[in-house]
Scaffold this active site. Structure first.
Site, PDB file in Angstrom:
ATOM      1  N   GLU A  80      -4.243  -6.938 -15.481  1.00 10.81           N
ATOM      2  CA  GLU A  80      -3.996  -8.210 -14.800  1.00 10.81           C
ATOM      3  C   GLU A  80      -5.294  -8.614 -14.114  1.00 10.81           C
ATOM      4  O   GLU A  80      -6.225  -7.825 -14.005  1.00 10.81           O
ATOM      5  CB  GLU A  80      -2.878  -8.078 -13.754  1.00 10.81           C
ATOM      6  CG  GLU A  80      -3.227  -7.129 -12.625  1.00 10.81           C
ATOM      7  CD  GLU A  80      -2.343  -7.311 -11.388  1.00 10.81           C
ATOM      8  OE1 GLU A  80      -1.640  -8.326 -11.285  1.00 10.81           O
ATOM      9  OE2 GLU A  80      -2.397  -6.440 -10.515  1.00 10.81           O
ATOM     10  N   ARG A  93      -8.506 -13.039  -5.959  1.00  7.99           N
ATOM     11  CA  ARG A  93      -8.758 -13.017  -4.507  1.00  7.99           C
ATOM     12  C   ARG A  93      -9.705 -11.869  -4.205  1.00  7.99           C
ATOM     13  O   ARG A  93     -10.039 -11.083  -5.081  1.00  7.99           O
ATOM     14  CB  ARG A  93      -7.439 -12.768  -3.776  1.00  7.99           C
ATOM     15  CG  ARG A  93      -6.785 -11.497  -4.287  1.00  7.99           C
ATOM     16  CD  ARG A  93      -5.566 -11.091  -3.518  1.00  7.99           C
ATOM     17  NE  ARG A  93      -4.748 -10.156  -4.271  1.00  7.99           N
ATOM     18  CZ  ARG A  93      -4.905  -8.843  -4.286  1.00  7.99           C
ATOM     19  NH1 ARG A  93      -5.877  -8.278  -3.586  1.00  7.99           N
ATOM     20  NH2 ARG A  93      -4.124  -8.077  -5.011  1.00  7.99           N
TER      21      ARG A  93
HETATM   22  P1  ADP Z   1      -5.392  -4.576  -4.122  1.00  8.71           P
HETATM   23  O1  ADP Z   1      -5.058  -4.906  -5.542  1.00  8.71           O
HETATM   24  O2  ADP Z   1      -6.088  -5.667  -3.378  1.00  8.71           O
HETATM   25  O3  ADP Z   1      -6.051  -3.289  -3.955  1.00  8.71           O
HETATM   26  P2  ADP Z   1      -2.772  -3.565  -3.809  1.00  8.71           P
HETATM   27  O4  ADP Z   1      -2.606  -3.653  -5.280  1.00  8.71           O
HETATM   28  O5  ADP Z   1      -2.697  -2.269  -3.163  1.00  8.71           O
HETATM   29  O6  ADP Z   1      -4.059  -4.406  -3.359  1.00  8.71           O
HETATM   30  O7  ADP Z   1      -1.754  -4.455  -3.078  1.00  8.71           O
HETATM   31  C1  ADP Z   1      -0.829  -5.190  -3.782  1.00  8.71           C
HETATM   32  C2  ADP Z   1      -0.432  -6.397  -3.035  1.00  8.71           C
HETATM   33  O8  ADP Z   1      -0.139  -6.151  -1.663  1.00  8.71           O
HETATM   34  C3  ADP Z   1      -1.524  -7.412  -3.084  1.00  8.71           C
HETATM   35  O9  ADP Z   1      -0.967  -8.675  -3.255  1.00  8.71           O
HETATM   36  C4  ADP Z   1      -2.173  -7.250  -1.741  1.00  8.71           C
HETATM   37  O10 ADP Z   1      -2.798  -8.436  -1.405  1.00  8.71           O
HETATM   38  C5  ADP Z   1      -0.999  -6.915  -0.850  1.00  8.71           C
HETATM   39  N1  ADP Z   1      -1.417  -6.093   0.300  1.00  8.71           N
HETATM   40  C6  ADP Z   1      -1.944  -4.882   0.253  1.00  8.71           C
HETATM   41  N2  ADP Z   1      -2.233  -4.440   1.472  1.00  8.71           N
HETATM   42  C7  ADP Z   1      -1.888  -5.422   2.335  1.00  8.71           C
HETATM   43  C8  ADP Z   1      -1.957  -5.595   3.760  1.00  8.71           C
HETATM   44  N3  ADP Z   1      -2.448  -4.660   4.566  1.00  8.71           N
HETATM   45  N4  ADP Z   1      -1.500  -6.731   4.294  1.00  8.71           N
HETATM   46  C9  ADP Z   1      -0.984  -7.666   3.510  1.00  8.71           C
HETATM   47  N5  ADP Z   1      -0.899  -7.553   2.172  1.00  8.71           N
HETATM   48  C10 ADP Z   1      -1.344  -6.468   1.584  1.00  8.71           C
HETATM   49  P1  ADP Z   2       0.457  -4.847  -9.718  1.00  8.16           P
HETATM   50  O1  ADP Z   2       0.492  -6.325  -9.841  1.00  8.16           O
HETATM   51  O2  ADP Z   2       1.652  -4.303  -9.027  1.00  8.16           O
HETATM   52  O3  ADP Z   2      -0.845  -4.365  -9.190  1.00  8.16           O
HETATM   53  P2  ADP Z   2      -0.415  -3.758 -12.303  1.00  8.16           P
HETATM   54  O4  ADP Z   2      -0.051  -4.294 -13.635  1.00  8.16           O
HETATM   55  O5  ADP Z   2      -1.808  -3.989 -11.848  1.00  8.16           O
HETATM   56  O6  ADP Z   2       0.630  -4.333 -11.232  1.00  8.16           O
HETATM   57  O7  ADP Z   2      -0.087  -2.202 -12.295  1.00  8.16           O
HETATM   58  C1  ADP Z   2      -0.134  -1.410 -11.140  1.00  8.16           C
HETATM   59  C2  ADP Z   2      -0.374   0.044 -11.514  1.00  8.16           C
HETATM   60  O8  ADP Z   2       0.661   0.545 -12.367  1.00  8.16           O
HETATM   61  C3  ADP Z   2      -1.646   0.275 -12.294  1.00  8.16           C
HETATM   62  O9  ADP Z   2      -2.743   0.436 -11.454  1.00  8.16           O
HETATM   63  C4  ADP Z   2      -1.344   1.526 -13.093  1.00  8.16           C
HETATM   64  O10 ADP Z   2      -1.536   2.692 -12.309  1.00  8.16           O
HETATM   65  C5  ADP Z   2       0.127   1.392 -13.373  1.00  8.16           C
HETATM   66  N1  ADP Z   2       0.328   0.779 -14.706  1.00  8.16           N
HETATM   67  C6  ADP Z   2       0.410  -0.544 -14.974  1.00  8.16           C
HETATM   68  N2  ADP Z   2       0.602  -0.764 -16.293  1.00  8.16           N
HETATM   69  C7  ADP Z   2       0.640   0.448 -16.872  1.00  8.16           C
HETATM   70  C8  ADP Z   2       0.856   0.906 -18.227  1.00  8.16           C
HETATM   71  N3  ADP Z   2       1.069   0.049 -19.218  1.00  8.16           N
HETATM   72  N4  ADP Z   2       0.835   2.240 -18.450  1.00  8.16           N
HETATM   73  C9  ADP Z   2       0.649   3.118 -17.442  1.00  8.16           C
HETATM   74  N5  ADP Z   2       0.474   2.758 -16.169  1.00  8.16           N
HETATM   75  C10 ADP Z   2       0.476   1.444 -15.861  1.00  8.16           C
HETATM   76 MG    MG Z   3      -2.709  -4.568 -10.047  1.00  6.27          MG
END
Ligand code: ADP
Ligand code: ADP
Ligand code: MG
Length: 496
Positions: A292, A296
């Site tokens: 994805e 931001r």
């Molecule tokens: P990132 O992809 O920026 O490392 P995460 O995947 O851990 O963040 O967080 C997933 C979602 O939660 C994102 O939309 C992120 O902006 C939000 N999020 C994470 N930590 C915080 C926080 N401390 N306050 C508000 N939103 C948060």
């Molecule tokens: P989010 O929007 O919650 O961040 P992502 O698609 O970025 O969702 O996935 C979050 C996490 O889930 C990834 O960082 C990875 O660890 C795991 N993940 C996502 N897709 C897969 C996949 N197809 N196979 C294995 N792990 C996955």
């Molecule tokens: Mg993600």
């Protein structure tokens, strides 16, 4: 979008990210304004910001998630730009559009790029058109259970059910076999509708023993797009990042070239401007797939700043006011190694359950190569209303080995009492031989959970901090923050 020099920036956010943005503003002599829920100003924010404008009382949906109130606050405060931070409305195209209508510069990408990338299904389709590989899966419109079952058969199990509009690991379920599909789909649909107002799901092959590697990109209105190398964010719990580092361990040049090239192509495909991150999953065979794009600033942006030696928030502001990307691609290098650990108010022993309390002892680590981005201080009240992220500890050193040594020492020196935290859990994670080897995938925490649990003995820094704060009671009675310590620690505190 770009509308000349920015003189004043509204930040409708809280915690460490609000303070981080205010610091960049101060350096650039830009007036910073915190838009905050009633009573929600930390001592750090109080000194970091120049001005404050209330968003009123109530839950997040009435404050940090309320576009009308935020725009009204920006107008009232006379702000000419808005930085959304991360979380809350940071990835909502409506906010970017509302800013545009109100004549406020949105510090972020164009709304059109946010729209395409906000849907995992739509962005997967776009990536396929651009020739960027995506995880084998299903991202179609037809969402009936029989149809999803059919698609699942051709993808194969295990697979992952994902909310198309999702984030933060929500609405994501691993499905091991056909029997589990219906229940998982139904529960993901409910969660997705509740959290994102959209029940649409996609299916992806679950890639076992994979790593999460992402590429930071930066684009400007003149059409230039660069990358700032990769971050490895494989250390996760519940599909959410806890530890991030740059460079990615055991990452060879050829792979880096291919992945950063794919990220820049993705950015070009949506005419991306400002800072963004393209996330990939790396298979044990060394293939990678697009996951994805986050449109931001990312929580883990400091590791890139430290290793490349730049300020991403400053760059975001310069680009938003019409400037070019401030660096040439060929002039950028990764120097040394950086690791970030996210300090959360949560209990690893209870499935990472968020913890509440009032911060009664607070001591940050210091030293060469040590950076703390914190949203709390002595006296901060922690509730379940907001995300439990307390602070980020970012450590730099010349090599990964030295970085781990420095980080483990810094974590021993980071003392927060009055609420449960994951600090000791983080230290055990970075000290784990597998982490040190760099051979870890996204399942590392789940697979090694019991050996990562915090110790039931007091660290010297912890005892010192408790004593210094005057909480030890020679009578044997333990009060104040020391009462939140496990029993063994309490006796140490009492004995002193
Ligand atoms: P990132 O992809 O920026 O490392 P995460 O995947 O851990 O963040 O967080 C997933 C979602 O939660 C994102 O939309 C992120 O902006 C939000 N999020 C994470 N930590 C915080 C926080 N401390 N306050 C508000 N939103 C948060
Ligand atoms: P989010 O929007 O919650 O961040 P992502 O698609 O970025 O969702 O996935 C979050 C996490 O889930 C990834 O960082 C990875 O660890 C795991 N993940 C996502 N897709 C897969 C996949 N197809 N196979 C294995 N792990 C996955
Ligand atoms: Mg993600």
């Amino acid at each position: 979008m770009a509308s000349g020099l920015i003189r004043s920036i509204l930040v409708p956010n809280r915690g460490e990210i609000a303070v981080r943005i205010a610091r960049a503003c101060r350096e650039m002599k830009i007036r910073s304004v915190l838009a905050h829920a009633d009573g929600d100003i930390s001592p750090e924010a109080q000194t970091a910001f120049d001005d404050f404008v209330p968003l009123g009382a109530g839950e997040s949906r009435d404050t940090y998630l309320n576009i009308d109130r935020i725009i009204e606050a920006a107008v009232r405060a006379g702000a000419d730009a808005l930085h959304p931070g991360y979380g809350f409305l940071s990835e909502r195209a409506e906010l970017a559009r509302a800013c545009e209508s109100a004549g406020i510069t949105f510090i972020g990408p164009p709304a059109s790029a946010m729209e395409v990338m906000g849907s995992k299904a739509a962005s997967r389709k776009l990536m396929q058109r651009l020739g960027v590989p995506v995880v084998p899966g299903y991202d179609g419109e037809e969402q009936s259970i029989p149809h999803l079952e059919k698609e699942a058969e051709s993808i194969g199990y295990p697979l992952l059910v994902k909310a198309s509009g999702g984030g933060g690991g929500k609405g994501m379920k691993i499905v091991a076999s056909r029997d589990e599909l219906r229940t998982s789909v139904e529960s993901a649909q409910r969660e997705s509708l509740k959290s994102f107002g959209d029940a649409r799901l996609l299916l992806e092959k679950y890639i076992e023993r994979s790593r999460h590697i992402e590429v930071q990109i930066l684009g400007d209105a003149q059409g230039q797009i660069i990358h700032l190398f990769e971050r490895d964010c494989s250390i996760q719990r519940r599909h959410q990042k806890v530890i991030e580092e740059s460079p990615a361990p055991h990452f060879n040049h050829a792979l880096r070239d291919r992945m950063t090239g794919a990220a820049v192509a993705a950015g070009r495909g949506v005419a991306y401007t400002n800072a963004g991150t393209v996330e990939f999953i790396l298979t044990p065979e060394g293939e990678f797939y697009f996951l994805e794009m986050n449109t931001r600033l990312q929580v883990e942006h400091p590791v890139t700043e430290v290793v490349v030696g730049i300020d991403l928030v400053r760059a975001q502001i310069e680009i938003a006011q019409g400037g070019s990307v401030p660096w040439n691609q060929h002039a950028l290098v990764q120097r040394g190694h950086a690791i970030e650990t996210r300090v959360y108010a949560e209990d690893p022993r209870q499935g990472f359950l968020p913890q509440i309390g009032r911060v009664a002892v607070y001591h940050e680590p210091r030293g060469p190569g040590v950076r703390v981005d914190s949203g709390i201080d002595l006296g901060s009240e922690l509730t379940v209303r907001f995300d439990p992220l307390l602070a980020k500890l970012i450590v730099w050193a010349e090599t990964r080995e030295q970085c781990i040594d420095r980080l483990s020492a810094a974590l021993r020196d980071f003392v927060i009492l009055g609420t449960g935290t994951n600090i000791d859990f983080l230290r055990r994670t970075v000290e784990h031989p597998l982490f040190r080897s760099g051979e870890v995938g996204t399942q590392f925490i789940a697979e090694n959970l019991s050996s990562l649990f915090p110790a039931l003995e007091a660290e010297p820094a912890m005892v010192a901090a408790v004593l210094q704060a005057g909480f030890a009671r020679p009578s044997g009675e333990v009060r104040g923050p020391a009462a939140t310590l496990p029993n063994v620690w309490q006796s140490v505190v009492t004995l002193r």
